[in-house]
Design an enzyme around this catalytic site. Structure first.
Site: not given
Ligand code: UDP
Length: 137
Positions: A9, A49, A112, A115, A126
């Site tokens: 990211k 997304y 974070n 992805h 994807e």
């Molecule tokens: N995200 C965020 N706030 C939250 C939860 C998720 O900004 O409270 C963002 C974060 O970048 C995350 C992405 O949305 O990686 C997708 O969320 P998901 O729960 O699918 O997490 P991941 O699969 O990336 O661990």
């Protein structure tokens, strides 16, 4: 053999740790089958997304994902989907296990670092979203 989609990211690209993150994959038995650095458009990020469209953080997530270039990869290997998720660590870096990519390189739950597809089914969707078959070797 499985394939999964990984995105480094904008926060991690800005920190200049592309190579360090790629090394985690290669050192743990995953191969880079495709790789490109891309500036996502707002439409790209919203479409990618789309499953999160109704979540409160959707707008910020899209803004963050277009805030700078990303590096998009297809990772290939045994149990690639789960292996990548294990290497990434929990969504919130504060909860991510020691030695995971997010524990080491992520700043917050939204910025974070990486992805990774969360299932084999989503990995296929994807990968098709970002890559043509001829780009995956
Ligand atoms: N995200 C965020 N706030 C939250 C939860 C998720 O900004 O409270 C963002 C974060 O970048 C995350 C992405 O949305 O990686 C997708 O969320 P998901 O729960 O699918 O997490 P991941 O699969 O990336 O661990």
């Amino acid at each position: 053999m499985e394939s999964t989609l990984s995105i480094i990211k904008p926060d991690a690209v800005a920190k200049n740790v592309i190579g360090k993150i790629v090394d985690r994959f290669e050192s743990n038995g995953l191969k880079i089958a495709a790789m490109k650095k891309v500036q996502l458009s707002q439409a790209d990020a919203e479409a990618f997304y789309a499953v999160h469209a109704s979540r409160p953080f959707f707008g910020e997530l899209v803004s963050f994902m277009i805030s700078g270039p990303v590096v998009i990869m297809v990772l290939e290997g045994e149990n690639a989907v789960l292996k990548n998720r294990d290497l990434m660590g929990a969504t919130n870096p504060k909860e991510a296990a020691k030695g995971t990519i997010r524990a080491d390189f992520a700043d917050s739950i939204d910025a974070n670092a990486v992805h990774g597809s969360d299932s084999l089914e989503n990995a296929k969707i994807e990968i098709d979203f970002f890559f043509a078959r001829r780009e995956i070797l």
